[in-house]
Design a protein around this motif. Sequence first.
Motif, PDB file in Angstrom:
ATOM      1  N   ASP A 136     -12.075 -35.665  86.725  1.00 23.13           N
ATOM      2  CA  ASP A 136     -11.842 -36.082  88.107  1.00 23.13           C
ATOM      3  C   ASP A 136     -11.105 -35.030  88.921  1.00 23.13           C
ATOM      4  O   ASP A 136     -10.563 -35.309  89.980  1.00 23.13           O
ATOM      5  CB  ASP A 136     -11.072 -37.407  88.139  1.00 23.13           C
ATOM      6  CG  ASP A 136      -9.723 -37.326  87.437  1.00 23.13           C
ATOM      7  OD1 ASP A 136      -9.373 -36.256  86.883  1.00 23.13           O
ATOM      8  OD2 ASP A 136      -9.010 -38.339  87.439  1.00 23.13           O
ATOM      9  N   ALA A 173     -21.441 -39.512  88.195  1.00 20.14           N
ATOM     10  CA  ALA A 173     -20.212 -38.823  88.597  1.00 20.14           C
ATOM     11  C   ALA A 173     -20.432 -38.115  89.935  1.00 20.14           C
ATOM     12  O   ALA A 173     -21.538 -37.687  90.248  1.00 20.14           O
ATOM     13  CB  ALA A 173     -19.795 -37.814  87.534  1.00 20.14           C
ATOM     14  N   GLY A 217     -17.455 -46.086  84.408  1.00 18.29           N
ATOM     15  CA  GLY A 217     -18.405 -45.136  84.982  1.00 18.29           C
ATOM     16  C   GLY A 217     -19.836 -45.585  84.879  1.00 18.29           C
ATOM     17  O   GLY A 217     -20.727 -44.944  85.415  1.00 18.29           O
ATOM     18  N   ALA A 259     -14.064 -44.861  80.173  1.00 14.86           N
ATOM     19  CA  ALA A 259     -14.936 -44.083  81.065  1.00 14.86           C
ATOM     20  C   ALA A 259     -16.350 -44.653  81.054  1.00 14.86           C
ATOM     21  O   ALA A 259     -17.012 -44.724  82.085  1.00 14.86           O
ATOM     22  CB  ALA A 259     -14.959 -42.619  80.639  1.00 14.86           C
ATOM     23  N   HIS A 317      -9.387 -33.554  83.557  1.00 16.77           N
ATOM     24  CA  HIS A 317      -8.931 -34.929  83.744  1.00 16.77           C
ATOM     25  C   HIS A 317      -7.511 -34.865  84.294  1.00 16.77           C
ATOM     26  O   HIS A 317      -6.595 -34.377  83.628  1.00 16.77           O
ATOM     27  CB  HIS A 317      -8.972 -35.663  82.400  1.00 16.77           C
ATOM     28  CG  HIS A 317      -8.622 -37.110  82.507  1.00 16.77           C
ATOM     29  ND1 HIS A 317      -7.335 -37.561  82.382  1.00 16.77           N
ATOM     30  CD2 HIS A 317      -9.391 -38.199  82.721  1.00 16.77           C
ATOM     31  CE1 HIS A 317      -7.315 -38.886  82.510  1.00 16.77           C
ATOM     32  NE2 HIS A 317      -8.554 -39.279  82.722  1.00 16.77           N
ATOM     33  N   TRP A 325     -12.941 -39.321  82.020  1.00 18.78           N
ATOM     34  CA  TRP A 325     -13.833 -38.839  83.056  1.00 18.78           C
ATOM     35  C   TRP A 325     -13.191 -37.651  83.775  1.00 18.78           C
ATOM     36  O   TRP A 325     -12.042 -37.724  84.181  1.00 18.78           O
ATOM     37  CB  TRP A 325     -14.084 -39.982  84.032  1.00 18.78           C
ATOM     38  CG  TRP A 325     -15.279 -39.838  84.878  1.00 18.78           C
ATOM     39  CD1 TRP A 325     -15.295 -39.524  86.205  1.00 18.78           C
ATOM     40  CD2 TRP A 325     -16.637 -40.026  84.507  1.00 18.78           C
ATOM     41  NE1 TRP A 325     -16.580 -39.498  86.671  1.00 18.78           N
ATOM     42  CE2 TRP A 325     -17.432 -39.805  85.646  1.00 18.78           C
ATOM     43  CE3 TRP A 325     -17.265 -40.358  83.312  1.00 18.78           C
ATOM     44  CZ2 TRP A 325     -18.818 -39.901  85.627  1.00 18.78           C
ATOM     45  CZ3 TRP A 325     -18.642 -40.456  83.296  1.00 18.78           C
ATOM     46  CH2 TRP A 325     -19.398 -40.232  84.440  1.00 18.78           C
TER      47      TRP A 325
END
Length: 146
Positions: A36, A69, A17, A13, A55, A34
């Motif tokens: 999502d 994000a 990310g 991540a 997740h 992460w």
Amino acid sequence: MRRVLAMVAVTAALVTGGISLTGATASAASSVGWCDGVKAVKVNARGDYVRQPYHRGTGSRNCTLAEGAQGGAVVVLQTALKSCNYASNLGIDGDFGPNTKKAVAYAQYRWRIGQDGIYGPESRRAFAWPMYFAGNNPSGKCLHVG
């Protein structure tokens, strides 16, 4: 083995990310990856629920959100910050930018946990979440849901 897998997920991540690991705390370190997606978590027998980031790959709510994000998971977090966690002036735009990071850090301060501005499992457990009635209407109540 779980700890190793969790660290691999966090590392992935961080790399994908674009998050730097400076000052990362246990809230991010125990994450499965992460956030999502958004999960409705039932809070009583009537079917009332809270919405929390999760997740999708694991179905776990032990996930991370940080600057950069975007999406529904961020909207749910921003809504909780604005409605229940001392960030009444925060805009809800689905973009985890500097203002959301400040709001997360302030909520972490107010709930007396590590203040890194990164949402993770420790923040999820500490933060209050807006409750919705079974018919998708907001109840006006905030709950702590581990």
